[in-house]
Design a protein around this motif. Structure first.
Motif, PDB file in Angstrom:
ATOM      1  N   THR A 179       0.836  -1.203   0.000  1.00 30.47           N
ATOM      2  CA  THR A 179       0.000   0.000   0.000  1.00 30.47           C
ATOM      3  C   THR A 179       0.868   1.250   0.000  1.00 30.47           C
ATOM      4  O   THR A 179       0.618   2.190  -0.767  1.00 30.47           O
ATOM      5  CB  THR A 179      -0.944   0.012   1.219  1.00 30.47           C
ATOM      6  OG1 THR A 179      -1.783  -1.146   1.153  1.00 30.47           O
ATOM      7  CG2 THR A 179      -1.801   1.260   1.245  1.00 30.47           C
ATOM      8  N   LEU A 180       1.890   1.265   0.838  1.00 27.14           N
ATOM      9  CA  LEU A 180       2.795   2.412   0.901  1.00 27.14           C
ATOM     10  C   LEU A 180       3.465   2.667  -0.442  1.00 27.14           C
ATOM     11  O   LEU A 180       3.492   3.800  -0.940  1.00 27.14           O
ATOM     12  CB  LEU A 180       3.858   2.188   1.991  1.00 27.14           C
ATOM     13  CG  LEU A 180       4.945   3.258   2.104  1.00 27.14           C
ATOM     14  CD1 LEU A 180       4.338   4.597   2.511  1.00 27.14           C
ATOM     15  CD2 LEU A 180       6.008   2.826   3.100  1.00 27.14           C
ATOM     16  N   PHE A 181       3.999   1.619  -1.071  1.00 30.93           N
ATOM     17  CA  PHE A 181       4.763   1.793  -2.305  1.00 30.93           C
ATOM     18  C   PHE A 181       3.891   1.975  -3.541  1.00 30.93           C
ATOM     19  O   PHE A 181       4.378   2.434  -4.563  1.00 30.93           O
ATOM     20  CB  PHE A 181       5.742   0.638  -2.495  1.00 30.93           C
ATOM     21  CG  PHE A 181       6.966   0.795  -1.650  1.00 30.93           C
ATOM     22  CD1 PHE A 181       8.031   1.565  -2.076  1.00 30.93           C
ATOM     23  CD2 PHE A 181       7.043   0.207  -0.400  1.00 30.93           C
ATOM     24  CE1 PHE A 181       9.150   1.744  -1.285  1.00 30.93           C
ATOM     25  CE2 PHE A 181       8.151   0.372   0.402  1.00 30.93           C
ATOM     26  CZ  PHE A 181       9.210   1.145  -0.043  1.00 30.93           C
ATOM     27  N   SER A 182       2.617   1.661  -3.464  1.00 25.59           N
ATOM     28  CA  SER A 182       1.747   1.856  -4.624  1.00 25.59           C
ATOM     29  C   SER A 182       0.935   3.138  -4.526  1.00 25.59           C
ATOM     30  O   SER A 182       0.166   3.452  -5.429  1.00 25.59           O
ATOM     31  CB  SER A 182       0.825   0.655  -4.808  1.00 25.59           C
ATOM     32  OG  SER A 182      -0.030   0.512  -3.696  1.00 25.59           O
ATOM     33  N   THR A 183       1.113   3.892  -3.446  1.00 25.08           N
ATOM     34  CA  THR A 183       0.383   5.142  -3.254  1.00 25.08           C
ATOM     35  C   THR A 183       1.275   6.323  -3.609  1.00 25.08           C
ATOM     36  O   THR A 183       2.407   6.418  -3.150  1.00 25.08           O
ATOM     37  CB  THR A 183      -0.082   5.279  -1.786  1.00 25.08           C
ATOM     38  OG1 THR A 183      -0.897   4.148  -1.457  1.00 25.08           O
ATOM     39  CG2 THR A 183      -0.857   6.554  -1.570  1.00 25.08           C
ATOM     40  N   ARG A 184       0.744   7.205  -4.426  1.00 30.17           N
ATOM     41  CA  ARG A 184       1.480   8.419  -4.790  1.00 30.17           C
ATOM     42  C   ARG A 184       1.385   9.415  -3.643  1.00 30.17           C
ATOM     43  O   ARG A 184       0.300   9.683  -3.130  1.00 30.17           O
ATOM     44  CB  ARG A 184       0.907   9.035  -6.051  1.00 30.17           C
ATOM     45  CG  ARG A 184       1.652  10.290  -6.510  1.00 30.17           C
ATOM     46  CD  ARG A 184       1.000  10.912  -7.730  1.00 30.17           C
ATOM     47  NE  ARG A 184       1.007  10.050  -8.875  1.00 30.17           N
ATOM     48  CZ  ARG A 184       1.943  10.043  -9.824  1.00 30.17           C
ATOM     49  NH1 ARG A 184       2.969  10.862  -9.733  1.00 30.17           N
ATOM     50  NH2 ARG A 184       1.859   9.229 -10.844  1.00 30.17           N
ATOM     51  N   LYS A 185       2.535   9.954  -3.227  1.00 37.45           N
ATOM     52  CA  LYS A 185       2.566  10.955  -2.165  1.00 37.45           C
ATOM     53  C   LYS A 185       1.631  12.106  -2.528  1.00 37.45           C
ATOM     54  O   LYS A 185       1.611  12.575  -3.659  1.00 37.45           O
ATOM     55  CB  LYS A 185       3.988  11.482  -1.972  1.00 37.45           C
ATOM     56  CG  LYS A 185       4.096  12.533  -0.903  1.00 37.45           C
ATOM     57  CD  LYS A 185       5.499  13.059  -0.783  1.00 37.45           C
ATOM     58  CE  LYS A 185       5.539  14.226   0.190  1.00 37.45           C
ATOM     59  NZ  LYS A 185       6.869  14.824   0.258  1.00 37.45           N
ATOM     60  N   GLY A 186       0.843  12.530  -1.540  1.00 36.69           N
ATOM     61  CA  GLY A 186      -0.083  13.638  -1.744  1.00 36.69           C
ATOM     62  C   GLY A 186      -1.481  13.209  -2.122  1.00 36.69           C
ATOM     63  O   GLY A 186      -2.388  14.032  -2.166  1.00 36.69           O
ATOM     64  N   SER A 187      -1.695  11.916  -2.373  1.00 37.70           N
ATOM     65  CA  SER A 187      -3.012  11.465  -2.826  1.00 37.70           C
ATOM     66  C   SER A 187      -3.940  11.039  -1.688  1.00 37.70           C
ATOM     67  O   SER A 187      -5.116  10.799  -1.927  1.00 37.70           O
ATOM     68  CB  SER A 187      -2.865  10.317  -3.829  1.00 37.70           C
ATOM     69  OG  SER A 187      -2.312   9.174  -3.197  1.00 37.70           O
ATOM     70  N   GLN A 188      -3.441  10.952  -0.459  1.00 34.17           N
ATOM     71  CA  GLN A 188      -4.262  10.568   0.691  1.00 34.17           C
ATOM     72  C   GLN A 188      -4.700  11.817   1.440  1.00 34.17           C
ATOM     73  O   GLN A 188      -3.874  12.485   2.060  1.00 34.17           O
ATOM     74  CB  GLN A 188      -3.478   9.643   1.630  1.00 34.17           C
ATOM     75  CG  GLN A 188      -3.138   8.311   1.034  1.00 34.17           C
ATOM     76  CD  GLN A 188      -4.377   7.500   0.727  1.00 34.17           C
ATOM     77  OE1 GLN A 188      -5.288   7.394   1.542  1.00 34.17           O
ATOM     78  NE2 GLN A 188      -4.431   6.950  -0.466  1.00 34.17           N
ATOM     79  N   PRO A 189      -5.980  12.156   1.419  1.00 34.31           N
ATOM     80  CA  PRO A 189      -6.443  13.393   2.053  1.00 34.31           C
ATOM     81  C   PRO A 189      -6.092  13.519   3.537  1.00 34.31           C
ATOM     82  O   PRO A 189      -5.770  14.596   4.004  1.00 34.31           O
ATOM     83  CB  PRO A 189      -7.963  13.348   1.860  1.00 34.31           C
ATOM     84  CG  PRO A 189      -8.168  12.455   0.696  1.00 34.31           C
ATOM     85  CD  PRO A 189      -7.049  11.447   0.746  1.00 34.31           C
ATOM     86  N   ALA A 190      -6.132  12.452   4.282  1.00 31.15           N
ATOM     87  CA  ALA A 190      -5.875  12.527   5.720  1.00 31.15           C
ATOM     88  C   ALA A 190      -4.392  12.615   6.059  1.00 31.15           C
ATOM     89  O   ALA A 190      -4.021  13.056   7.139  1.00 31.15           O
ATOM     90  CB  ALA A 190      -6.484  11.329   6.435  1.00 31.15           C
ATOM     91  N   ASP A 191      -3.534  12.201   5.136  1.00 29.01           N
ATOM     92  CA  ASP A 191      -2.089  12.210   5.377  1.00 29.01           C
ATOM     93  C   ASP A 191      -1.381  12.421   4.042  1.00 29.01           C
ATOM     94  O   ASP A 191      -1.037  11.473   3.354  1.00 29.01           O
ATOM     95  CB  ASP A 191      -1.642  10.898   6.027  1.00 29.01           C
ATOM     96  CG  ASP A 191      -0.176  10.896   6.424  1.00 29.01           C
ATOM     97  OD1 ASP A 191       0.542  11.877   6.113  1.00 29.01           O
ATOM     98  OD2 ASP A 191       0.267   9.905   7.037  1.00 29.01           O
ATOM     99  N   ARG A 192      -1.159  13.662   3.687  1.00 25.59           N
ATOM    100  CA  ARG A 192      -0.576  14.003   2.382  1.00 25.59           C
ATOM    101  C   ARG A 192       0.872  13.538   2.227  1.00 25.59           C
ATOM    102  O   ARG A 192       1.390  13.483   1.128  1.00 25.59           O
ATOM    103  CB  ARG A 192      -0.658  15.507   2.137  1.00 25.59           C
ATOM    104  CG  ARG A 192      -2.067  16.025   2.031  1.00 25.59           C
ATOM    105  CD  ARG A 192      -2.686  15.611   0.743  1.00 25.59           C
ATOM    106  NE  ARG A 192      -4.039  16.169   0.631  1.00 25.59           N
ATOM    107  CZ  ARG A 192      -4.871  15.846  -0.303  1.00 25.59           C
ATOM    108  NH1 ARG A 192      -4.537  14.963  -1.210  1.00 25.59           N
ATOM    109  NH2 ARG A 192      -6.063  16.377  -0.347  1.00 25.59           N
ATOM    110  N   ASP A 193       1.534  13.178   3.338  1.00 30.47           N
ATOM    111  CA  ASP A 193       2.914  12.703   3.246  1.00 30.47           C
ATOM    112  C   ASP A 193       2.989  11.203   2.981  1.00 30.47           C
ATOM    113  O   ASP A 193       4.032  10.691   2.597  1.00 30.47           O
ATOM    114  CB  ASP A 193       3.675  13.046   4.539  1.00 30.47           C
ATOM    115  CG  ASP A 193       5.175  12.929   4.361  1.00 30.47           C
ATOM    116  OD1 ASP A 193       5.694  13.393   3.321  1.00 30.47           O
ATOM    117  OD2 ASP A 193       5.836  12.367   5.247  1.00 30.47           O
ATOM    118  N   PHE A 194       1.867  10.479   3.168  1.00 28.35           N
ATOM    119  CA  PHE A 194       1.852   9.032   2.963  1.00 28.35           C
ATOM    120  C   PHE A 194       2.063   8.720   1.491  1.00 28.35           C
ATOM    121  O   PHE A 194       1.503   9.359   0.609  1.00 28.35           O
ATOM    122  CB  PHE A 194       0.520   8.433   3.434  1.00 28.35           C
ATOM    123  CG  PHE A 194       0.474   6.939   3.309  1.00 28.35           C
ATOM    124  CD1 PHE A 194       1.043   6.135   4.277  1.00 28.35           C
ATOM    125  CD2 PHE A 194      -0.119   6.334   2.213  1.00 28.35           C
ATOM    126  CE1 PHE A 194       1.020   4.751   4.168  1.00 28.35           C
ATOM    127  CE2 PHE A 194      -0.160   4.950   2.093  1.00 28.35           C
ATOM    128  CZ  PHE A 194       0.411   4.167   3.074  1.00 28.35           C
TER     129      PHE A 194
END
Length: 98
Positions: free
Chosen positions: A25-40
């Motif tokens: 999940t971490l490696f397939s998520t583009r930074k900034g795309s998670q509204p609750a945690d933009r650094d994820f």
């Protein structure tokens, strides 16, 4: 990293399936795309660089994010495979020593 353009290997840890899921999940998520945690997630901007620079930037980004979001493991090594203009990181994890 669309279509899972990375490989994860986890050694010497308990809960391997859970860790594999969270790291995927971490490696397939583009930074900034998670509204609750933009650094994820991973900043994929490094992939626009020449291969040598992209590898170094990706390695640093991966180390920082794993330490921040999955402290149960640490990166042991990252090996890069370059095929048809794509960089595929093979990421090797091991249990973090206390």
């Amino acid at each position: 990293m669309k279509n899972k353009q990375y490989r994860i290997t986890i050694e010497n840890v308990e809960n391997e399936a859970e860790l594999s899921r969270t790291l995927s999940t971490l490696f397939s998520t583009r930074k900034g795309s998670q509204p609750a945690d933009r650094d994820f997630g991973i900043d994929w901007g490094c992939l626009d660089e020449v291969p040598e620079v992209a590898e170094s930037l990706f390695y640093l980004e991966a180390m920082r994010k794993v330490e921040q979001y999955e402290p149960r493991v640490e990166i042991e090594d990252i090996k890069f495979e370059h095929t048809q203009g794509c960089m595929v990181p093979h990421i090797y994890f091991t249990r973090r020593e206390d």
